[in-house]
Design a protein around this motif. Structure first.
Motif: not given
Length: 243
Positions: A117-131
């Motif tokens: 998927x395109x990272x600009x279009x996905x949902x980010x939810x309950x993230x403790x770490x993002x790389x």
């Protein structure tokens, strides 16, 4: 583990096409990234350690622009938090297919969700770490602030963003020195002048590097509490932004 040697630009090309993460690149990617990015192995190892430190129970850890999953697997090996799910995303179908194939024979099963998927279009939810490990530099400049703002909104308090990027420098002498030393590094890894020149042409207008000051201002504007460089090797650096 043996990898195919990167020789994609070893011979003169009549026409240098725009760099793409296609099957040809996938076949040599582990060798390409190791020989092209100074300190890559150290960054991957530290991503695992940081994920182990910051991952929270009942949260998600995102590897955005996961390629073949080096950072994903480093996180998987260090995360001990209960019910912590890793979401690995890449917009290259070739990368995702190969990563899934490699993971299928991996003995250490874990909760890893691989998405094309395109990272600009996905949902980010309950993230403790993002790389974002050498990923943002391939995102159009106009979309970068909006992406970081989305990431910030989807992160839990106490979360961490690890952002690795090729840097540009405002000072002309520094820019020239850093680029020259990077090219020297690549020569020491066995790349020829022709390979360096042709790949540089292929990446022109695809990989758009920015200065640390630009990255820092954008991260702070997105809402992060702090943003600092933790690793730098010539014009390649990795930053930590804390929520």
């Amino acid at each position: 583990m043996q990898f195919n040697k990167d020789s994609l630009y070893a011979n003169p090309l009549g026409e240098i096409t725009t760099f793409k993460f296609d099957d040809a690149v996938v076949n040599v990617f582990p060798d390409m990234i190791q020989r092209s990015v100074p300190g890559y192995s150290a960054i991957i190892s530290a991503i695992g350690l940081l994920a182990g430190r910051f991952s929270q129970s009942h949260s998600q850890c995102y590897d955005l622009g996961c390629s073949l999953g080096a950072a994903t697997l480093a996180m998987r090996d260090q995360i001990t938090a209960a019910d912590c799910r890793i979401v690995a995303v890449d917009n290259s179908a070739a990368m995702v297919e190969r990563f899934k194939r490699n993971l299928a024979v991996d003995e250490a099963k874990a909760s890893i969700d691989i998405q094309c998927a395109d990272i600009r279009e996905i949902s980010i939810e309950r993230a403790s770490v993002v790389v974002l490990n050498f990923t943002l530099q391939f995102v159009p400049v106009a979309d970068r602030a909006r992406l970081l703002e989305k990431i910030y909104r989807g992160m839990l308090p106490g979360g961490i963003l690890i952002l690795s990027e090729k840097l540009a420098f405002d000072n002309e002498r520094q820019q020239a020195l850093q680029v020259d030393m990077h090219h020297h590094f690549k020569k020491m890894q066995g790349y020829s002048e022709l390979e360096i020149s042709q790949k540089r042409s292929a990446l022109e207008n695809v990989l758009l590097a920015e200065s640390f000051d630009v990255h820092r201002r954008r991260l702070m504007a997105a809402g992060f509490d702090s943003a600092e460089i933790w690793f730098q090797y010539f014009n390649f650096a990795s930053m930590i932004a804390l929520k």
